[in-house]
Scaffold this motif. Sequence first.
Motif, PDB file in Angstrom:
ATOM      1  N   GLN A  82      26.449  68.063  58.306  1.00  0.00           N
ATOM      2  CA  GLN A  82      26.702  67.165  57.181  1.00  0.00           C
ATOM      3  C   GLN A  82      26.243  67.865  55.917  1.00  0.00           C
ATOM      4  OE1 GLN A  82      28.161  63.991  57.089  1.00  0.00           O
ATOM      5  NE2 GLN A  82      28.056  64.307  54.884  1.00  0.00           N
ATOM      6  N   MET A  83      27.156  68.030  54.983  1.00  0.00           N
ATOM      7  CA  MET A  83      26.852  68.753  53.752  1.00  0.00           C
ATOM      8  C   MET A  83      27.017  67.808  52.569  1.00  0.00           C
ATOM      9  SD  MET A  83      28.699  72.399  54.561  1.00  0.00           S
ATOM     10  CE  MET A  83      30.345  71.724  54.429  1.00  0.00           C
ATOM     11  N   ASN A  84      25.927  67.523  51.890  1.00  0.00           N
ATOM     12  CA  ASN A  84      25.934  66.642  50.729  1.00  0.00           C
ATOM     13  C   ASN A  84      25.568  67.425  49.469  1.00  0.00           C
ATOM     14  OD1 ASN A  84      26.443  64.454  52.480  1.00  0.00           O
ATOM     15  ND2 ASN A  84      24.256  64.068  52.751  1.00  0.00           N
ATOM     16  N   SER A  85      25.835  66.840  48.331  1.00  0.00           N
ATOM     17  CA  SER A  85      25.500  67.456  47.038  1.00  0.00           C
ATOM     18  C   SER A  85      25.972  68.905  46.998  1.00  0.00           C
ATOM     19  CB  SER A  85      23.984  67.386  46.801  1.00  0.00           C
ATOM     20  OG  SER A  85      23.533  66.056  46.840  1.00  0.00           O
ATOM     21  N   LEU A  86      27.208  69.108  47.369  1.00  0.00           N
ATOM     22  CA  LEU A  86      27.732  70.467  47.451  1.00  0.00           C
ATOM     23  C   LEU A  86      27.802  71.123  46.082  1.00  0.00           C
ATOM     24  CD1 LEU A  86      30.390  69.834  50.183  1.00  0.00           C
ATOM     25  CD2 LEU A  86      28.673  71.650  50.265  1.00  0.00           C
ATOM     26  N   LYS A  87      27.584  72.430  46.097  1.00  0.00           N
ATOM     27  CA  LYS A  87      27.580  73.236  44.880  1.00  0.00           C
ATOM     28  C   LYS A  87      28.646  74.325  45.002  1.00  0.00           C
ATOM     29  CE  LYS A  87      22.546  72.763  44.615  1.00  0.00           C
ATOM     30  NZ  LYS A  87      21.261  73.500  44.550  1.00  0.00           N
ATOM     31  N   PRO A  88      29.151  74.842  43.898  1.00  0.00           N
ATOM     32  CA  PRO A  88      30.128  75.937  43.982  1.00  0.00           C
ATOM     33  C   PRO A  88      29.611  77.126  44.795  1.00  0.00           C
ATOM     34  CG  PRO A  88      30.121  75.029  41.782  1.00  0.00           C
ATOM     35  CD  PRO A  88      28.987  74.353  42.517  1.00  0.00           C
ATOM     36  N   GLU A  89      28.325  77.380  44.750  1.00  0.00           N
ATOM     37  CA  GLU A  89      27.782  78.520  45.506  1.00  0.00           C
ATOM     38  C   GLU A  89      27.758  78.271  47.008  1.00  0.00           C
ATOM     39  OE1 GLU A  89      26.397  76.962  42.879  1.00  0.00           O
ATOM     40  OE2 GLU A  89      24.194  76.845  43.082  1.00  0.00           O
ATOM     41  N   ASP A  90      28.092  77.056  47.455  1.00  0.00           N
ATOM     42  CA  ASP A  90      28.236  76.790  48.889  1.00  0.00           C
ATOM     43  C   ASP A  90      29.615  77.214  49.403  1.00  0.00           C
ATOM     44  OD1 ASP A  90      26.476  73.715  48.347  1.00  0.00           O
ATOM     45  OD2 ASP A  90      25.675  75.554  49.257  1.00  0.00           O
ATOM     46  N   THR A  91      30.496  77.604  48.501  1.00  0.00           N
ATOM     47  CA  THR A  91      31.819  78.052  48.906  1.00  0.00           C
ATOM     48  C   THR A  91      31.726  79.258  49.821  1.00  0.00           C
ATOM     49  OG1 THR A  91      32.884  77.232  46.903  1.00  0.00           O
ATOM     50  CG2 THR A  91      33.994  79.030  48.065  1.00  0.00           C
ATOM     51  N   ASP A  92      32.345  79.131  51.000  1.00  0.00           N
ATOM     52  CA  ASP A  92      32.297  80.210  51.980  1.00  0.00           C
ATOM     53  C   ASP A  92      33.053  79.792  53.234  1.00  0.00           C
ATOM     54  OD1 ASP A  92      29.486  82.462  52.070  1.00  0.00           O
ATOM     55  OD2 ASP A  92      31.502  82.739  52.921  1.00  0.00           O
ATOM     56  N   VAL A  93      33.136  80.714  54.173  1.00  0.00           N
ATOM     57  CA  VAL A  93      33.622  80.385  55.510  1.00  0.00           C
ATOM     58  C   VAL A  93      32.404  80.015  56.360  1.00  0.00           C
ATOM     59  CG1 VAL A  93      34.856  81.182  57.548  1.00  0.00           C
ATOM     60  CG2 VAL A  93      35.566  81.963  55.269  1.00  0.00           C
ATOM     61  N   TYR A  94      32.488  78.871  57.019  1.00  0.00           N
ATOM     62  CA  TYR A  94      31.371  78.381  57.821  1.00  0.00           C
ATOM     63  C   TYR A  94      31.699  78.546  59.309  1.00  0.00           C
ATOM     64  CZ  TYR A  94      29.001  76.508  53.782  1.00  0.00           C
ATOM     65  OH  TYR A  94      28.324  76.391  52.575  1.00  0.00           O
ATOM     66  N   TYR A  95      30.719  79.074  60.034  1.00  0.00           N
ATOM     67  CA  TYR A  95      30.872  79.346  61.454  1.00  0.00           C
ATOM     68  C   TYR A  95      29.821  78.582  62.250  1.00  0.00           C
ATOM     69  CZ  TYR A  95      33.393  83.468  59.739  1.00  0.00           C
ATOM     70  OH  TYR A  95      34.261  84.310  59.098  1.00  0.00           O
ATOM     71  N   CYS A  96      30.214  78.033  63.384  1.00  0.00           N
ATOM     72  CA  CYS A  96      29.206  77.547  64.320  1.00  0.00           C
ATOM     73  C   CYS A  96      29.036  78.596  65.420  1.00  0.00           C
ATOM     74  CB  CYS A  96      29.555  76.187  64.893  1.00  0.00           C
ATOM     75  SG  CYS A  96      30.938  76.157  66.030  1.00  0.00           S
ATOM     76  N   ALA A  97      27.863  78.573  66.026  1.00  0.00           N
ATOM     77  CA  ALA A  97      27.536  79.588  67.022  1.00  0.00           C
ATOM     78  C   ALA A  97      26.573  79.012  68.042  1.00  0.00           C
ATOM     79  CB  ALA A  97      26.924  80.817  66.344  1.00  0.00           C
ATOM     80  N   ALA A  98      26.584  79.607  69.238  1.00  0.00           N
ATOM     81  CA  ALA A  98      25.730  79.168  70.334  1.00  0.00           C
ATOM     82  C   ALA A  98      24.821  80.306  70.767  1.00  0.00           C
ATOM     83  CB  ALA A  98      26.579  78.699  71.510  1.00  0.00           C
ATOM     84  N   ALA A  99      23.583  79.961  71.066  1.00  0.00           N
ATOM     85  CA  ALA A  99      22.600  80.960  71.463  1.00  0.00           C
ATOM     86  C   ALA A  99      21.734  80.431  72.597  1.00  0.00           C
ATOM     87  CB  ALA A  99      21.712  81.335  70.284  1.00  0.00           C
ATOM     88  N   ALA A 100      21.163  81.345  73.361  1.00  0.00           N
ATOM     89  CA  ALA A 100      20.269  80.954  74.450  1.00  0.00           C
ATOM     90  C   ALA A 100      18.914  80.499  73.917  1.00  0.00           C
ATOM     91  CB  ALA A 100      20.095  82.119  75.428  1.00  0.00           C
ATOM     92  N   ILE A 101      18.566  80.961  72.716  1.00  0.00           N
ATOM     93  CA  ILE A 101      17.306  80.561  72.102  1.00  0.00           C
ATOM     94  C   ILE A 101      17.578  80.034  70.701  1.00  0.00           C
ATOM     95  CG2 ILE A 101      15.922  82.211  73.401  1.00  0.00           C
ATOM     96  CD1 ILE A 101      15.955  83.992  70.867  1.00  0.00           C
ATOM     97  N   THR A 102      16.741  79.178  70.198  1.00  0.00           N
ATOM     98  CA  THR A 102      16.889  78.672  68.843  1.00  0.00           C
ATOM     99  C   THR A 102      16.468  79.761  67.869  1.00  0.00           C
ATOM    100  OG1 THR A 102      16.298  76.493  69.689  1.00  0.00           O
ATOM    101  CG2 THR A 102      16.390  76.763  67.296  1.00  0.00           C
ATOM    102  N   SER A 103      17.358  80.129  66.985  1.00  0.00           N
ATOM    103  CA  SER A 103      17.098  81.275  66.130  1.00  0.00           C
ATOM    104  C   SER A 103      17.768  81.119  64.781  1.00  0.00           C
ATOM    105  CB  SER A 103      17.610  82.551  66.810  1.00  0.00           C
ATOM    106  OG  SER A 103      17.496  83.675  65.961  1.00  0.00           O
ATOM    107  N   THR A 104      17.194  81.793  63.780  1.00  0.00           N
ATOM    108  CA  THR A 104      17.809  81.852  62.461  1.00  0.00           C
ATOM    109  C   THR A 104      18.534  83.180  62.249  1.00  0.00           C
ATOM    110  OG1 THR A 104      15.821  82.736  61.415  1.00  0.00           O
ATOM    111  CG2 THR A 104      16.029  80.336  61.518  1.00  0.00           C
ATOM    112  N   HIS A 105      18.544  84.045  63.273  1.00  0.00           N
ATOM    113  CA  HIS A 105      19.142  85.375  63.155  1.00  0.00           C
ATOM    114  C   HIS A 105      20.517  85.404  63.824  1.00  0.00           C
ATOM    115  CE1 HIS A 105      15.356  86.897  61.648  1.00  0.00           C
ATOM    116  NE2 HIS A 105      14.745  86.290  62.646  1.00  0.00           N
ATOM    117  N   TYR A 106      21.509  85.829  63.082  1.00  0.00           N
ATOM    118  CA  TYR A 106      22.864  85.792  63.628  1.00  0.00           C
ATOM    119  C   TYR A 106      22.992  86.681  64.857  1.00  0.00           C
ATOM    120  CZ  TYR A 106      24.287  90.402  61.890  1.00  0.00           C
ATOM    121  OH  TYR A 106      24.412  91.740  61.682  1.00  0.00           O
TER     122      TYR A 106
END
Length: 122
Positions: A82-106
């Motif tokens: 859920q994306m609220n208060s969107l800004k022009p700098e949020d413009t991009d291609v958004y990807y979802c991804a699955a991992a075996a561990i919870t991580s912030t590293h792609y």
Amino acid sequence: QVRLVESGGGLVHAGGSLRLSCPASGRSFSTWAMGWFRGAPGKEREFVAAINWNSYNTYYADSVKGRFTISRDNAKNTVYLQMNSLKPEDTDVYYCAAAAITSTHYSDYDYWGQGTQVTVYS
């Protein structure tokens, strides 16, 4: 194998909202940590948000904290952003991804969707 297909992107005015969805098919969705990233095709992807398998832990990039919310419904094999208060700098291609561990590293993510375009105009 896990197959991910993002939807919900589009064109929105600054200050508006969008909700991205990412249903998954394949092995044991409820055992995977899920994440959202953004980036132009062929370029390094920026971490946006992540959620562990039971929704107990969530993580956000500082740039989206307080505006975006990641959630999941294991009964529907789907993760949301859920994306609220969107800004022009949020413009991009958004990807979802699955991992075996919870991580912030792609690099920790094993499966990726093809992405959905989000464009925010001022």
